[in-house]
Design a protein around this motif. Sequence first.
Motif, PDB file in Angstrom:
ATOM      1  N   UNK A 130     -22.214 -13.050  48.735  1.00 56.62           N
ATOM      2  CA  UNK A 130     -22.730 -12.388  47.829  1.00 56.62           C
ATOM      3  C   UNK A 130     -23.994 -12.984  47.328  1.00 56.62           C
ATOM      4  N   UNK A 131     -24.876 -12.363  46.658  1.00 59.35           N
ATOM      5  CA  UNK A 131     -26.221 -12.935  46.045  1.00 59.35           C
ATOM      6  C   UNK A 131     -26.588 -12.137  44.960  1.00 59.35           C
ATOM      7  N   UNK A 132     -27.410 -12.707  43.941  1.00 59.22           N
ATOM      8  CA  UNK A 132     -27.992 -12.171  42.768  1.00 59.22           C
ATOM      9  C   UNK A 132     -29.340 -12.834  42.592  1.00 59.22           C
ATOM     10  N   UNK A 133     -30.079 -12.324  41.859  1.00 60.48           N
ATOM     11  CA  UNK A 133     -31.569 -12.775  41.553  1.00 60.48           C
ATOM     12  C   UNK A 133     -31.726 -12.924  40.118  1.00 60.48           C
ATOM     13  N   UNK A 134     -32.479 -14.098  39.697  1.00 61.94           N
ATOM     14  CA  UNK A 134     -33.198 -13.949  38.292  1.00 61.94           C
ATOM     15  C   UNK A 134     -34.525 -14.524  38.387  1.00 61.94           C
ATOM     16  N   UNK A 135     -35.192 -14.211  37.129  1.00 61.60           N
ATOM     17  CA  UNK A 135     -36.774 -14.224  36.849  1.00 61.60           C
ATOM     18  C   UNK A 135     -37.035 -14.527  35.603  1.00 61.60           C
ATOM     19  N   UNK A 136     -38.202 -15.259  35.305  1.00 64.21           N
ATOM     20  CA  UNK A 136     -38.835 -15.139  33.923  1.00 64.21           C
ATOM     21  C   UNK A 136     -40.338 -14.867  34.274  1.00 64.21           C
ATOM     22  N   UNK A 137     -40.819 -14.465  32.891  1.00 63.02           N
ATOM     23  CA  UNK A 137     -42.060 -13.772  32.979  1.00 63.02           C
ATOM     24  C   UNK A 137     -42.755 -14.535  31.562  1.00 63.02           C
ATOM     25  N   UNK A 138     -44.308 -14.635  31.629  1.00 61.49           N
ATOM     26  CA  UNK A 138     -44.848 -15.228  30.600  1.00 61.49           C
ATOM     27  C   UNK A 138     -45.146 -13.710  29.514  1.00 61.49           C
TER      28      UNK A 138
ATOM     29  N   UNK B 107     -46.797 -19.245  26.368  1.00 60.00           N
ATOM     30  CA  UNK B 107     -46.788 -20.699  26.347  1.00 60.00           C
ATOM     31  C   UNK B 107     -45.279 -21.133  26.668  1.00 60.00           C
ATOM     32  N   UNK B 108     -44.414 -20.383  27.271  1.00 58.53           N
ATOM     33  CA  UNK B 108     -43.012 -20.631  27.249  1.00 58.53           C
ATOM     34  C   UNK B 108     -42.238 -20.931  26.247  1.00 58.53           C
ATOM     35  N   UNK B 109     -42.680 -20.567  25.040  1.00 55.44           N
ATOM     36  CA  UNK B 109     -42.141 -21.254  23.886  1.00 55.44           C
ATOM     37  C   UNK B 109     -41.113 -20.186  23.235  1.00 55.44           C
ATOM     38  N   UNK B 110     -40.584 -19.082  23.865  1.00 54.01           N
ATOM     39  CA  UNK B 110     -39.743 -18.288  23.503  1.00 54.01           C
ATOM     40  C   UNK B 110     -38.308 -18.770  23.947  1.00 54.01           C
ATOM     41  N   UNK B 111     -37.463 -18.691  22.926  1.00 55.79           N
ATOM     42  CA  UNK B 111     -36.012 -19.216  23.391  1.00 55.79           C
ATOM     43  C   UNK B 111     -35.238 -17.953  23.995  1.00 55.79           C
ATOM     44  N   UNK B 112     -34.185 -18.104  24.586  1.00 55.79           N
ATOM     45  CA  UNK B 112     -33.652 -17.267  25.365  1.00 55.79           C
ATOM     46  C   UNK B 112     -32.912 -16.506  24.286  1.00 55.79           C
ATOM     47  N   UNK B 113     -32.926 -14.993  24.349  1.00 52.87           N
ATOM     48  CA  UNK B 113     -32.287 -14.327  23.446  1.00 52.87           C
ATOM     49  C   UNK B 113     -30.802 -14.264  23.437  1.00 52.87           C
ATOM     50  N   UNK B 114     -30.087 -14.008  22.738  1.00 53.28           N
ATOM     51  CA  UNK B 114     -28.524 -13.488  22.780  1.00 53.28           C
ATOM     52  C   UNK B 114     -28.334 -12.657  23.827  1.00 53.28           C
ATOM     53  N   UNK B 115     -29.020 -11.572  23.785  1.00 51.37           N
ATOM     54  CA  UNK B 115     -28.831 -10.540  25.043  1.00 51.37           C
ATOM     55  C   UNK B 115     -29.228 -11.014  26.202  1.00 51.37           C
ATOM     56  N   UNK B 116     -30.246 -11.892  26.452  1.00 52.49           N
ATOM     57  CA  UNK B 116     -30.654 -12.493  27.820  1.00 52.49           C
ATOM     58  C   UNK B 116     -29.595 -13.493  28.321  1.00 52.49           C
ATOM     59  N   UNK B 117     -29.067 -14.151  27.153  1.00 52.94           N
ATOM     60  CA  UNK B 117     -27.922 -15.362  27.391  1.00 52.94           C
ATOM     61  C   UNK B 117     -26.721 -14.658  27.718  1.00 52.94           C
ATOM     62  N   UNK B 118     -26.175 -13.558  27.360  1.00 51.27           N
ATOM     63  CA  UNK B 118     -25.214 -12.831  27.836  1.00 51.27           C
ATOM     64  C   UNK B 118     -25.290 -12.100  29.054  1.00 51.27           C
TER      65      UNK B 118
END
Length: 211
Positions: free
Chosen positions: A111-119, A172-183
């Motif tokens: 099994x595999x999953x993927x994840x990503x981040x954006x500016x 600038x990559x300064x946004x913290x991970x939100x609670x929804x993103x974390x969960x």
Amino acid sequence: MNPTSLTILVLYYSRHGATRKLAELIAQGIESVPGMEARLRTVPAVSTVAEATAPAIPTDGAPYVELSDLAECAGLALGSPTRFGNMAAAVKYFLDGTAAEWLAGTLSGKPAVVFASTGSLHGGQEATLLSMMIPLLHHGMLVMGLPYTQPELMTTSSGGSPYGATHWAGIDGDKAVTEDEKRLAIALGRRLAEAAAKLHTHSQAPLHGPR
């Protein structure tokens, strides 16, 4: 490492730390499942200068991935920052070097999953996730997403997708991970680990019942 545990490879590239944060949350979700361990690994940056080489060991964060990690894992979480709606070159470069593993079926059936981040909020998160799925499908992996039984998919105002976990990091990559993103990231890791555990249990079961 516990010799009785199954290992899930969490493989990512992170330039400024945003994708690394998601990787660590996914690892947390993986290790919430009994008998599962997360192995965090990264890939070196790709240089436009042919003579440039990465140090043998990163200065911080996870060690560099080795091809043996693919053989030893029971599942894979693959993550990358977005580059024009696609995975970063460093991730693609590593995947391009796995032809021998593809021919041998090293990842087939895992099994595999993927994840990503954006500016930016609409910076190609889902396109990047889909781009990472393609080589995993060629490897014969069982690609999974996040179901809408995760209520955060309907409430998030930042990252989060049925295709995988995402994070809106800001320019600038300064946004913290939100609670929804974390969960959602933790849920994705847990879902991957649970699937790997079930597949492993099934593979150990006899093909025929008692006679």
